[in-house]
Enzyme design. Structure first.
Site, PDB file in Angstrom:
ATOM      1  N   ILE A  32      -5.361  -0.204 -11.481  1.00  0.00           N
ATOM      2  CA  ILE A  32      -4.977   0.125 -12.851  1.00  0.00           C
ATOM      3  C   ILE A  32      -3.456   0.068 -13.031  1.00  0.00           C
ATOM      4  O   ILE A  32      -2.974  -0.076 -14.161  1.00  0.00           O
ATOM      5  CB  ILE A  32      -5.538   1.523 -13.212  1.00  0.00           C
ATOM      6  CG1 ILE A  32      -5.695   1.672 -14.725  1.00  0.00           C
ATOM      7  CG2 ILE A  32      -4.699   2.640 -12.618  1.00  0.00           C
ATOM      8  CD1 ILE A  32      -6.524   2.878 -15.125  1.00  0.00           C
ATOM      9  N   GLU A  95      -3.571   8.534  -2.263  1.00  0.00           N
ATOM     10  CA  GLU A  95      -3.755   9.283  -3.515  1.00  0.00           C
ATOM     11  C   GLU A  95      -5.228   9.522  -3.815  1.00  0.00           C
ATOM     12  O   GLU A  95      -5.601  10.586  -4.316  1.00  0.00           O
ATOM     13  CB  GLU A  95      -3.139   8.519  -4.699  1.00  0.00           C
ATOM     14  CG  GLU A  95      -1.620   8.476  -4.670  1.00  0.00           C
ATOM     15  CD  GLU A  95      -1.062   7.541  -5.747  1.00  0.00           C
ATOM     16  OE1 GLU A  95      -1.813   7.161  -6.671  1.00  0.00           O
ATOM     17  OE2 GLU A  95       0.119   7.192  -5.637  1.00  0.00           O
ATOM     18  N   VAL A  96      -6.056   8.523  -3.557  1.00  0.00           N
ATOM     19  CA  VAL A  96      -7.487   8.625  -3.870  1.00  0.00           C
ATOM     20  C   VAL A  96      -8.250   8.660  -2.550  1.00  0.00           C
ATOM     21  O   VAL A  96      -8.189   7.709  -1.762  1.00  0.00           O
ATOM     22  CB  VAL A  96      -7.950   7.437  -4.742  1.00  0.00           C
ATOM     23  CG1 VAL A  96      -9.451   7.530  -4.992  1.00  0.00           C
ATOM     24  CG2 VAL A  96      -7.185   7.409  -6.068  1.00  0.00           C
ATOM     25  N   HIS A 100     -10.108   2.705   0.582  1.00  0.00           N
ATOM     26  CA  HIS A 100      -9.950   1.468  -0.177  1.00  0.00           C
ATOM     27  C   HIS A 100      -8.912   0.601   0.505  1.00  0.00           C
ATOM     28  O   HIS A 100      -7.925   1.098   1.043  1.00  0.00           O
ATOM     29  CB  HIS A 100      -9.549   1.754  -1.633  1.00  0.00           C
ATOM     30  CG  HIS A 100      -8.401   2.710  -1.787  1.00  0.00           C
ATOM     31  ND1 HIS A 100      -8.554   4.076  -1.657  1.00  0.00           N
ATOM     32  CD2 HIS A 100      -7.097   2.491  -2.043  1.00  0.00           C
ATOM     33  CE1 HIS A 100      -7.373   4.654  -1.842  1.00  0.00           C
ATOM     34  NE2 HIS A 100      -6.472   3.716  -2.067  1.00  0.00           N
ATOM     35  N   HIS A 102      -6.222  -2.188  -0.268  1.00  0.00           N
ATOM     36  CA  HIS A 102      -5.463  -2.885  -1.308  1.00  0.00           C
ATOM     37  C   HIS A 102      -5.299  -4.348  -0.901  1.00  0.00           C
ATOM     38  O   HIS A 102      -4.976  -4.650   0.259  1.00  0.00           O
ATOM     39  CB  HIS A 102      -4.057  -2.295  -1.435  1.00  0.00           C
ATOM     40  CG  HIS A 102      -3.999  -0.903  -1.970  1.00  0.00           C
ATOM     41  ND1 HIS A 102      -3.811  -0.623  -3.297  1.00  0.00           N
ATOM     42  CD2 HIS A 102      -4.093   0.295  -1.356  1.00  0.00           C
ATOM     43  CE1 HIS A 102      -3.780   0.690  -3.484  1.00  0.00           C
ATOM     44  NE2 HIS A 102      -3.945   1.280  -2.318  1.00  0.00           N
TER      45      HIS A 102
HETATM   46  P1  AMP Z   1      -3.647   5.057  -2.675  1.00  0.00           P
HETATM   47  O1  AMP Z   1      -4.713   6.136  -2.569  1.00  0.00           O
HETATM   48  O2  AMP Z   1      -2.265   5.615  -2.561  1.00  0.00           O
HETATM   49  O3  AMP Z   1      -3.873   3.924  -1.723  1.00  0.00           O
HETATM   50  O4  AMP Z   1      -3.691   4.420  -4.111  1.00  0.00           O
HETATM   51  C1  AMP Z   1      -4.708   4.614  -5.036  1.00  0.00           C
HETATM   52  C2  AMP Z   1      -4.610   3.489  -6.042  1.00  0.00           C
HETATM   53  O5  AMP Z   1      -5.681   3.646  -6.979  1.00  0.00           O
HETATM   54  C3  AMP Z   1      -3.315   3.442  -6.851  1.00  0.00           C
HETATM   55  O6  AMP Z   1      -2.685   2.176  -6.642  1.00  0.00           O
HETATM   56  C4  AMP Z   1      -3.777   3.621  -8.298  1.00  0.00           C
HETATM   57  O7  AMP Z   1      -3.041   2.830  -9.209  1.00  0.00           O
HETATM   58  C5  AMP Z   1      -5.237   3.204  -8.228  1.00  0.00           C
HETATM   59  N1  AMP Z   1      -6.113   3.810  -9.227  1.00  0.00           N
HETATM   60  C6  AMP Z   1      -6.218   5.133  -9.544  1.00  0.00           C
HETATM   61  N2  AMP Z   1      -7.141   5.322 -10.491  1.00  0.00           N
HETATM   62  C7  AMP Z   1      -7.644   4.081 -10.774  1.00  0.00           C
HETATM   63  C8  AMP Z   1      -8.628   3.610 -11.699  1.00  0.00           C
HETATM   64  N3  AMP Z   1      -9.306   4.426 -12.501  1.00  0.00           N
HETATM   65  N4  AMP Z   1      -8.874   2.276 -11.736  1.00  0.00           N
HETATM   66  C9  AMP Z   1      -8.202   1.424 -10.935  1.00  0.00           C
HETATM   67  N5  AMP Z   1      -7.273   1.824 -10.049  1.00  0.00           N
HETATM   68  C10 AMP Z   1      -6.983   3.122  -9.976  1.00  0.00           C
END
Ligand code: AMP
Ligand code: ZN
Length: 118
Positions: A32, A95-96, A100, A102
């Site tokens: 996003i 962060e999430v 995942h 990237h």
């Molecule tokens: P990280 O956990 O640091 O690897 O990054 C989490 C990634 O998820 C970040 O780059 C956010 O921009 C992305 N992100 C968070 N919420 C969403 C969403 N609803 N849709 C797509 N990407 C997301």
């Protein structure tokens, strides 16, 4: 599946996403807040909080993610290489907390992997 996990909700279609690919085990969607001309993520449909929690029971799905990465990256326009990145835990500044991968690509070069501290 985890009820309140944002990426589980994306996988289930409860939160909209720009889908790149889906099969029975994995799901890919655009970030996003993109950090490169091509920036999407590939996730296992199964909720695995992070790479730190992954074990040999996950090797098939983790292999599937990497085995699909090149094809999906090329289809998104990253035809001359890309970077894969997995942030893990506090130190990795994840962060999430749904594992995942990237996929970051050009055509412009991405710059250094990490900025060296002086
Ligand atoms: P990280 O956990 O640091 O690897 O990054 C989490 C990634 O998820 C970040 O780059 C956010 O921009 C992305 N992100 C968070 N919420 C969403 C969403 N609803 N849709 C797509 N990407 C997301
Ligand atoms: Zn999840």
């Amino acid at each position: 599946m985890s009820a309140d996990c944002i990426f589980c909700k994306i996988v289930r279609g409860e939160i909209p996403s720009k889908k790149v690919y889906e099969d029975e085990e994995i799901f890919a969607f655009h970030d996003i807040n993109p950090l490169a001309q091509v920036h999407f993520m590939i996730v296992p449909k199964q909720h695995i909080p992070s790479l730190a929690e992954a074990d040999l029971s996950h090797q098939a799905v983790l292999g599937r993610i990497l085995a699909k990465a090149g094809e999906l990256a090329r289809a998104q326009g990253a035809t001359d290489g890309f970077r894969t990145l997995i942030n893990t835990g506090r130190v990795g500044q994840q962060e999430v907390y749904h594992l995942h991968v990237h996929i970051l690509g050009g055509p412009d070069p991405l710059g250094p992997m990490l900025v060296r501290k002086k």
